[in-house]
Enzyme design. Structure first.
Site, PDB file in Angstrom:
ATOM      1  N   ASP A   1      52.638  36.383  26.083  1.00  8.34           N
ATOM      2  CA  ASP A   1      52.465  37.819  25.406  1.00  8.34           C
ATOM      3  C   ASP A   1      53.255  38.964  26.468  1.00  8.34           C
ATOM      4  O   ASP A   1      54.088  39.994  25.653  1.00  8.34           O
ATOM      5  CB  ASP A   1      51.325  37.913  26.594  1.00  8.34           C
ATOM      6  CG  ASP A   1      49.653  37.721  26.147  1.00  8.34           C
ATOM      7  OD1 ASP A   1      48.953  37.698  26.928  1.00  8.34           O
ATOM      8  OD2 ASP A   1      50.379  36.742  25.263  1.00  8.34           O
TER       9      ASP A   1
ATOM     10  N   ASP B   1      54.973  41.995  24.338  1.00  2.00           N
ATOM     11  CA  ASP B   1      54.860  43.311  24.280  1.00  2.00           C
ATOM     12  C   ASP B   1      56.307  44.197  24.099  1.00  2.00           C
ATOM     13  O   ASP B   1      56.951  45.708  23.893  1.00  2.00           O
ATOM     14  CB  ASP B   1      54.087  43.346  25.926  1.00  2.00           C
ATOM     15  CG  ASP B   1      53.141  43.473  25.804  1.00  2.00           C
ATOM     16  OD1 ASP B   1      52.232  43.780  24.859  1.00  2.00           O
ATOM     17  OD2 ASP B   1      52.295  43.546  27.056  1.00  2.00           O
TER      18      ASP B   1
ATOM     19  N   LEU C   1      44.112  49.445  23.791  1.00  2.00           N
ATOM     20  CA  LEU C   1      44.630  50.212  24.388  1.00  2.00           C
ATOM     21  C   LEU C   1      46.249  50.929  24.800  1.00  2.00           C
ATOM     22  O   LEU C   1      46.353  49.330  24.421  1.00  2.00           O
ATOM     23  CB  LEU C   1      44.268  50.230  25.853  1.00  2.00           C
ATOM     24  CG  LEU C   1      42.561  49.734  25.821  1.00  2.00           C
ATOM     25  CD1 LEU C   1      42.429  49.325  27.452  1.00  2.00           C
ATOM     26  CD2 LEU C   1      41.742  51.523  26.242  1.00  2.00           C
TER      27      LEU C   1
ATOM     28  N   GLU D   1      39.076  49.948  36.137  1.00  3.11           N
ATOM     29  CA  GLU D   1      38.504  48.495  36.225  1.00  3.11           C
ATOM     30  C   GLU D   1      39.177  47.625  36.401  1.00  3.11           C
ATOM     31  O   GLU D   1      40.798  47.731  35.613  1.00  3.11           O
ATOM     32  CB  GLU D   1      38.027  48.377  34.601  1.00  3.11           C
ATOM     33  CG  GLU D   1      36.220  49.024  34.595  1.00  3.11           C
ATOM     34  CD  GLU D   1      36.579  49.662  33.648  1.00  3.11           C
ATOM     35  OE1 GLU D   1      36.624  49.017  32.620  1.00  3.11           O
ATOM     36  OE2 GLU D   1      35.288  50.563  32.887  1.00  3.11           O
TER      37      GLU D   1
ATOM     38  N   LYS E   1      42.250  45.064  34.556  1.00  2.00           N
ATOM     39  CA  LYS E   1      41.698  44.358  32.660  1.00  2.00           C
ATOM     40  C   LYS E   1      41.993  42.819  32.853  1.00  2.00           C
ATOM     41  O   LYS E   1      42.812  41.788  32.991  1.00  2.00           O
ATOM     42  CB  LYS E   1      43.130  44.697  32.301  1.00  2.00           C
ATOM     43  CG  LYS E   1      43.372  44.683  30.790  1.00  2.00           C
ATOM     44  CD  LYS E   1      45.010  45.404  30.586  1.00  2.00           C
ATOM     45  CE  LYS E   1      44.861  45.748  28.763  1.00  2.00           C
ATOM     46  NZ  LYS E   1      44.822  44.137  27.904  1.00  2.00           N
TER      47      LYS E   1
ATOM     48  N   ASP F   1      42.365  38.773  31.411  1.00  2.00           N
ATOM     49  CA  ASP F   1      43.130  38.512  30.475  1.00  2.00           C
ATOM     50  C   ASP F   1      42.373  37.482  29.160  1.00  2.00           C
ATOM     51  O   ASP F   1      42.196  36.343  29.687  1.00  2.00           O
ATOM     52  CB  ASP F   1      43.971  37.611  31.179  1.00  2.00           C
ATOM     53  CG  ASP F   1      44.580  38.298  29.954  1.00  2.00           C
ATOM     54  OD1 ASP F   1      45.256  38.246  28.703  1.00  2.00           O
ATOM     55  OD2 ASP F   1      45.946  37.351  29.954  1.00  2.00           O
TER      56      ASP F   1
ATOM     57  N   TYR G   1      32.303  39.678  31.491  1.00  2.00           N
ATOM     58  CA  TYR G   1      32.495  40.811  32.380  1.00  2.00           C
ATOM     59  C   TYR G   1      32.723  41.694  30.773  1.00  2.00           C
ATOM     60  O   TYR G   1      32.653  42.105  29.924  1.00  2.00           O
ATOM     61  CB  TYR G   1      33.454  40.739  32.572  1.00  2.00           C
ATOM     62  CG  TYR G   1      33.494  39.612  33.557  1.00  2.00           C
ATOM     63  CD1 TYR G   1      32.780  40.235  34.923  1.00  2.00           C
ATOM     64  CD2 TYR G   1      34.344  38.365  33.903  1.00  2.00           C
ATOM     65  CE1 TYR G   1      33.044  39.089  36.804  1.00  2.00           C
ATOM     66  CE2 TYR G   1      34.409  37.827  34.980  1.00  2.00           C
ATOM     67  CZ  TYR G   1      33.812  37.656  35.458  1.00  2.00           C
ATOM     68  OH  TYR G   1      33.905  36.761  37.055  1.00  2.00           O
TER      69      TYR G   1
ATOM     70  N   LYS H   1      49.801  47.687  32.627  1.00  2.00           N
ATOM     71  CA  LYS H   1      49.956  46.553  32.448  1.00  2.00           C
ATOM     72  C   LYS H   1      50.737  45.642  33.654  1.00  2.00           C
ATOM     73  O   LYS H   1      52.016  46.551  34.310  1.00  2.00           O
ATOM     74  CB  LYS H   1      51.084  46.003  31.886  1.00  2.00           C
ATOM     75  CG  LYS H   1      49.695  45.786  30.433  1.00  2.00           C
ATOM     76  CD  LYS H   1      49.330  44.602  29.893  1.00  2.00           C
ATOM     77  CE  LYS H   1      49.047  44.136  28.608  1.00  2.00           C
ATOM     78  NZ  LYS H   1      50.377  43.715  27.955  1.00  2.00           N
TER      79      LYS H   1
ATOM     80  N   CYS I   1      60.672   3.356  39.273  1.00  2.00           N
ATOM     81  CA  CYS I   1      60.324   4.160  40.113  1.00  2.00           C
ATOM     82  C   CYS I   1      62.030   4.919  40.972  1.00  2.00           C
ATOM     83  O   CYS I   1      63.115   4.442  40.985  1.00  2.00           O
ATOM     84  CB  CYS I   1      59.560   4.416  40.877  1.00  2.00           C
ATOM     85  SG  CYS I   1      59.219   5.070  42.300  1.00  2.00           S
TER      86      CYS I   1
ATOM     87  N   CYS J   1      62.404   4.070  44.116  1.00  2.00           N
ATOM     88  CA  CYS J   1      61.588   2.714  44.921  1.00  2.00           C
ATOM     89  C   CYS J   1      62.772   1.274  43.899  1.00  2.00           C
ATOM     90  O   CYS J   1      62.921   0.891  44.006  1.00  2.00           O
ATOM     91  CB  CYS J   1      60.655   2.231  45.500  1.00  2.00           C
ATOM     92  SG  CYS J   1      59.613   1.746  44.086  1.00  2.00           S
TER      93      CYS J   1
ATOM     94  N   CYS K   1      54.301   4.830  39.277  1.00  2.00           N
ATOM     95  CA  CYS K   1      54.654   3.627  40.234  1.00  2.00           C
ATOM     96  C   CYS K   1      53.671   2.633  41.220  1.00  2.00           C
ATOM     97  O   CYS K   1      52.812   3.658  41.368  1.00  2.00           O
ATOM     98  CB  CYS K   1      55.787   4.219  41.400  1.00  2.00           C
ATOM     99  SG  CYS K   1      56.900   3.327  42.124  1.00  2.00           S
TER     100      CYS K   1
ATOM    101  N   CYS L   1      56.202   2.147  47.569  1.00  2.00           N
ATOM    102  CA  CYS L   1      57.209   2.477  47.293  1.00  2.00           C
ATOM    103  C   CYS L   1      57.085   3.752  48.894  1.00  2.00           C
ATOM    104  O   CYS L   1      55.891   4.726  48.860  1.00  2.00           O
ATOM    105  CB  CYS L   1      56.931   2.757  45.816  1.00  2.00           C
ATOM    106  SG  CYS L   1      58.030   5.111  45.102  1.00  2.00           S
TER     107      CYS L   1
HETATM  108  S1  IVH Z   1      38.382  48.978  26.889  1.00  2.00           S
HETATM  109  C1  IVH Z   1      38.390  51.506  23.388  1.00  2.00           C
HETATM  110  N1  IVH Z   1      38.452  47.405  29.623  1.00  2.00           N
HETATM  111  O1  IVH Z   1      41.848  45.119  26.471  1.00  2.00           O
HETATM  112  C2  IVH Z   1      38.807  50.887  24.515  1.00  2.00           C
HETATM  113  N2  IVH Z   1      39.692  46.557  27.529  1.00  2.00           N
HETATM  114  O2  IVH Z   1      44.576  46.123  25.769  1.00  2.00           O
HETATM  115  C3  IVH Z   1      38.571  49.446  24.442  1.00  2.00           C
HETATM  116  N3  IVH Z   1      39.922  44.078  28.860  1.00  2.00           N
HETATM  117  O3  IVH Z   1      41.149  44.664  23.456  1.00  2.00           O
HETATM  118  C4  IVH Z   1      38.978  48.149  25.592  1.00  2.00           C
HETATM  119  N4  IVH Z   1      39.165  44.500  30.665  1.00  2.00           N
HETATM  120  O4  IVH Z   1      39.602  42.309  25.778  1.00  2.00           O
HETATM  121  C5  IVH Z   1      38.966  47.673  28.621  1.00  2.00           C
HETATM  122  N5  IVH Z   1      38.019  46.727  31.458  1.00  2.00           N
HETATM  123  C6  IVH Z   1      37.929  46.491  30.646  1.00  2.00           C
HETATM  124  C7  IVH Z   1      39.257  45.480  30.204  1.00  2.00           C
HETATM  125  C8  IVH Z   1      40.122  45.463  28.873  1.00  2.00           C
HETATM  126  C9  IVH Z   1      40.254  43.831  29.282  1.00  2.00           C
HETATM  127  C10 IVH Z   1      40.785  44.032  27.291  1.00  2.00           C
HETATM  128  C11 IVH Z   1      40.681  44.007  25.742  1.00  2.00           C
HETATM  129  C12 IVH Z   1      40.838  44.849  24.973  1.00  2.00           C
HETATM  130  C13 IVH Z   1      42.012  44.677  25.967  1.00  2.00           C
HETATM  131  C14 IVH Z   1      43.209  45.774  25.417  1.00  2.00           C
END
Ligand code: IVH
Length: 678
Positions: free
Chosen positions: A38, A42, A88, A118, A120, A122, A233, A323, A417, A420, A435, A440
Site C-alpha cells: 500500500d 500511495d 478519504l 476514530e 482507521k 485496515d 466495526y 496515515k 542441519c 549439527c 533437524c 542438535c
Molecule cells: S469513513 C466517506 N471511518 O478507510 C468516508 N473510513 O481510506 C468513508 N476506514 O474506505 C470512510 N476506518 O474502508 C471511515 N473509522 C473509519 C474508518 C474508515 C477505516 C477505511 C474505509 C474507507 C477507507 C478510506
C-alpha cells in the site's frame, strides 16, 4: 530545455503513472492479488496528484485520481449502493493535517469546529442494510457505486447483529430502516492462527490480515467464513430522511447502543491540537492493538457543517485520514541464512541491507520456508519489499524483478542441519524441513526440558534455569549427559546449593526406573505423544523391538498411521539418535515395558477431579489413576479418599474441605502415581 519538451515529458510521466496505478488497482481491488505494498501505491498516487495539480491542463476524467476504486469482480450479485461509498483524502504528516484543518475552517467560515477521531482500521468497508430492524443485505464497497452482495458471509460475523431488539432500537433512536457502514477486519490473533494452519497444510501464508479478510468475504462457503472469525466495526449510520443525529459522535453512540461494535478508541476533539494528541497516542498503541490500523480518521462532528463543506469528486471535504508512516520499504537481500529453531524447524532468513521501517532498523526478515522462497521467486542479491506488520517479525513480501542485479544467484536449501550437520527431513505434505537429531545444539535445551518434564521423565528441579546453565556451560551436550552429572558439577551452577544438588541427583537417579513409554515419550519423536508412546511400549515391549520395527510393524499398532511410522523410522535412522539410545541404556534406563499395564497400588481408593489442572486434561488424569487401580468418581462423598483440585475448582472443593478429605494438586497426584508405580 524548451517549454514544449518539458510539458511533453510531464504528460508522458502522468500517463505512465496512471497506467501503473490502474494496473495495480486492478490487481488489488478486482483480483485481490496485490503485487505492491500500500505504501508504494500511495507514493505513486501522490506523485500523480501533485503532477495533476501543478498541470491542470493534464487532468482527465479517467485518471485514477478521479475515481473511488476498481471494478467489482464477478461472482456475487452486484448491488448499487444507496449513496456512493466514498474514499478519504489522506494526510501524511502534521503539516498536511493542519493544512486540512485550515481549509475546513476557511470553507465553513466557522471558528470553532469539533472533530470526531476514530481509528482507521485496515480492513474492508461494508454497507449493511437493515429493514424493519432486520439485517437484509451486506454489500462490499466495490467501485464505490456498485458492490457485491455478500450477505450470506456477513451473517456469519458475530459482531454483526442479525436484528435489533425493539428496546435497543428505541434506546438508540435509530429508525427501523437504516444503513450502517463500517469496516470488516480479521483480528491479528485469528490471522496468525489461520496462517499457521495454512503453513501446516503446505500453503503459502497470506501477506496481511486485510488480504485474508478480502479473500474470506469472497469465499462462497459461509461455514468456512464463519470459522475465520472476521469482525465488523461500525463507523456510520445513514438515515433516509434528515438527520436523526445532528452529530457524528451521537451517531456512533447510537450504533453502539443498538448493539454494533463501535471502536472504543474514539472521541471528540475541540480543535486540531487535541486531535493531534490522539493521533500520537494511537501511533503508540498501534503495536498492542488486536487488529491492524493504518491511521486515524478525523470527521467534522456537526452534520450541518458536513453538508456545508460537501465533497470533492472522490472524498468528503469534512473528513481526512491521517496515515501513519509506511510500514514497508525496499532494500537488498545480501544473503539467505537458515536458522534452526528449538523444535528443529529450519527457517530461512534474509539478511538485508539495513533500512529503517516505521522507526526501527530492519536488517533481517523471515522467509518462512523453502516453498515461500520459491513462491517469491527470490534470489540472493534481489531488491525486495519488506513489511513490518503490527506485532510480527519483518517479512519479505515481494521481489522487485525489474531491479534484479545481473549477479543475483539462486539459493539452495541445505540438505543438512547448519548447526549439527545431520541430514534434515521433510515429512510428506509438510512445508518445513527439520533437524531431527535430538542432541542438535539448537534443539538440546528444548529436548532436555521436554525429557525432564512432568508426565515424561518427571525430573523435578531440571527446569529452565538449570537447563540453560547446563547447556550454556557445555556440561550437558546430549540428553544422556544428565546421567553423568555429579554433585560438583551441579554445585558449580548459580543458585544451586548442596541440598538442591542432592535432590536433583536423586530425581535423576529415580528417573532411571521410569517406564518404557515415558522414555519413548522423552525422546521427543515427532507426533509421538503420551498415547502413542504407551501403545508402542505395550505393543513391542522393549526399546530394541521398537527400534527394529518396520513401517508395517509400526502401522499394526493402534492409532499409528504412515505419518507417525515415518517419523519414528526417520528418528531411528539418525545415527546421533541411535548413539543417544545406547548411552541411555548404558546409564541404566529402563528399556523394558512392565508386563502388567494396570497395577493395583491404588485399588480401593476413590478420587474426584475438579477444576483445571496445569498440564493434564481430565481424561489423562482419570486414565492415569485408573491405570494404577484407582477409581474416579464424579461427586464428593464421605467415601472419597482424594480430591484432585485445579484452577477454578468449585463446589466439589468446598465440600471436600467440609468433609476433611485430602486435597491434592497436580504435583501431589503425580507423586502419588509415581510412588504407586515403584
Ligand atoms: S469513513 C466517506 N471511518 O478507510 C468516508 N473510513 O481510506 C468513508 N476506514 O474506505 C470512510 N476506518 O474502508 C471511515 N473509522 C473509519 C474508518 C474508515 C477505516 C477505511 C474505509 C474507507 C477507507 C478510506
Amino acid at each position: 530545455m524548451s517549454k514544449k519538451s518539458t510539458s511533453e515529458s510531464v504528460s508522458e510521466q502522468v500517463e505512465a503513472l496512471r497506467e501503473t496505478l490502474r494496473h495495480h488497482e486492478h490487481l488489488y481491488y478486482v483480483l485481490d492479488a496485490p503485487e505492491v505494498s500500500d505504501a508504494q501505491y500511495d507514493v505513486w498516487m501522490r506523485e500523480l496528484r501533485a503532477l495533476e495539480e501543478a498541470h491542470p491542463e493534464l487532468r482527465a476524467p479517467d485518471s485514477p485520481t478521479q475515481r473511488v476504486g476498481g471494478k467489482p469482480k464477478e461472482g456475487f450479485a452486484k448491488v448499487a449502493h444507496s449513496r456512493p461509498m466514498l474514499s478519504l483524502d489522506n494526510a501524511y504528516d502534521e503539516t498536511e493535517l493542519r493544512e486540512w484543518d485550515r481549509r475546513v475552517h476557511e470553507l465553513a467560515s466557522e471558528e470553532k469546529i469539533d472533530y470526531v477521531y476514530e481509528l482507521k482500521l485496515d480492513g474492508l468497508s461494508l454497507a449493511l442494510t437493515y429493514e424493519d430492524a432486520q439485517l437484509v443485505r451486506g454489500v462490499t464497497r466495490g467501485d464505490g457505486e456498485v458492490g457485491e452482495d455478500v450477505t450470506s458471509n456477513i451473517r456469519t460475523i458475530r459482531s454483526v447483529p442479525l436484528s435489533i431488539a425493539a428496546n435497543k432500537l428505541r434506546a438508540s433512536r435509530l429508525p427501523k430502516n437504516f444503513e450502517v457502514r463500517g469496516e470488516v477486519v480479521l483480528p491479528l490473533a485469528a490471522f496468525h492462527k489461520l496462517n499457521a494452519e495454512r503453513e501446516e497444510q503446505g500453503l503459502a501464508p497470506a501477506a496481511n490480515p486485510r488480504n485474508f479478510a478480502a479473500g474470506t468475504l469472497r469465499t462462497l462457503e459461509p461455514n468456512i467464513v464463519a470459522q475465520r472469525r472476521l469482525d465488523f466495526y461500525a463507523y456510520f449510520a445513514l438515515e433516509e430522511r434528515s438527520y436523526i443525529f445532528p452529530q457524528q459522535s451521537e451517531s456512533l453512540d447510537a450504533l453502539a447502543t443498538a448493539g454494533f461494535r463501535v471502536n472504543p478508541q474514539r472521541g471528540t476533539a475541540r480543535n486540531i491540537d487535541e486531535a493531534w494528541q490522539f493521533i500520537a497516542q494511537a501511533d503508540a498503541m498501534r503495536e498492542s492493538l488486536p487488529y491492524e490500523i493504518d491511521g486515524v480518521v478525523l470527521k467534522v462532528n456537526s452534520r450541518a457543517l458536513q453538508d456545508k463543506l460537501g465533497f470533492t469528486g472522490r472524498a468528503p471535504r469534512w473528513a481526512i485520514a491521517y496515515k501513519f508512516a509506511a510500514r514497508s520499504a525496499v532494500t537488498q537481500v545480501q544473503n539467505i541464512v537458515v536458522q534452526v529453531g528449538r523444535t528443529g524447524k529450519l527457517t530461512p532468513v534474509a539478511e538485508l541491507t539495513p533500512i529503517p521501517i516505521g522507526g526501527t532498523m530492519v536488517g533481517r526478515a523471515t522467509l518462512h520456508n523453502a516453498d515461500e522462497i520459491a513462491r517469491l521467486g527470490l534470489q540472493i542479491g534481489d531488491y525486495v519489499t519488506v513489511e513490518r506488520g503490527g506485532d510480527v517479525i519483518p517479512k519479505v513480501v515481494e521481489v522487485l524483478l525489474e531491479k534484479r542485479p545481473h549477479n543475483a544467484r539462486d539459493f539452495s536449501f541445505p540438505t543438512h542441519c547448519p548447526v549439527c550437520g545431520s541430514a534434515v527431513v521433510r515429512e510428506e505434505g509438510e512445508v518445513d524441513f527439520r533437524c531431527i537429531n535430538v542432541n542438535c545444539p539448537a534443539r538440546l535445551r528444548e529436548s532436555l526440558l521436554h525429557f525432564a518434564a512432568r508426565g515424561v521423565m518427571n525430573i523435578e528441579g531440571l527446569g529452565e534455569a538449570v537447563v540453560n546453565q547446563l547447556t550454556e556451560r557445555g556440561l550437558v551436550r546430549n540428553l544422556a549427559d544428565i546421567y553423568s552429572l555429579d554433585e560438583a558439577a551441579l554445585l558449580s551452577l548459580e543458585r544451586i546449593g548442596e541440598k538442591t544438588a542432592q535432590s536433583l541427583l536423586q530425581q535423576i537417579e529415580r528417573s532411571k526406573h521410569a517406564p518404557l513409554d515415558h522414555v519413548l515419550l522423552g525422546l521427543g519423536i515427532r507426533f509421538v505423544g503420551e498415547r502413542t508412546a504407551q501403545f508402542l511400549a505395550d505393543a513391542f515391549g522393549t526399546m530394541d523391538r521398537v527400534m527394529e520395527a518396520s513401517a508395517e510393524d509400526l502401522e499394526r499398532v493402534q492409532e499409528i498411521g504412515p505419518r507417525i511410522s515415518t517419523a519414528i523410522l526417520e528418528f531411528f535412522s539418525v545415527p546421533e539418535n541411535r548413539t543417544l539410545i545406547e548411552k541411555l541404556r548404558a546409564a541404566g534406563l529402563n528399556f523394558t515395558a512392565e508386563k502388567k499395564k494396570t497395577s493395583s497400588k491404588l485399588s480401593g481408593l476413590t478420587f474426584v477431579l475438579t477444576g483445571t489442572l496445569p498440564t493434564l486434561t481430565r481424561e489423562e488424569a482419570k486414565e492415569r489413576i485408573e491405570r494404577e487401580g484407582g477409581t474416579v468418581s464424579g461427586s464428593v462423598s464421605k467415601k472419597t479418599n482424594y480430591v484432585v483440585a485445579g484452577e477454578e475448582a468449585g463446589s466439589k472443593l468446598d465440600k471436600a474441605r467440609k468433609l476433611g478429605i485430602t486435597i491434592l494438586d497436580e504435583a501431589a497426584l503425580m507423586d502419588l502415581l509415581e510412588r504407586a508405580r515403584l
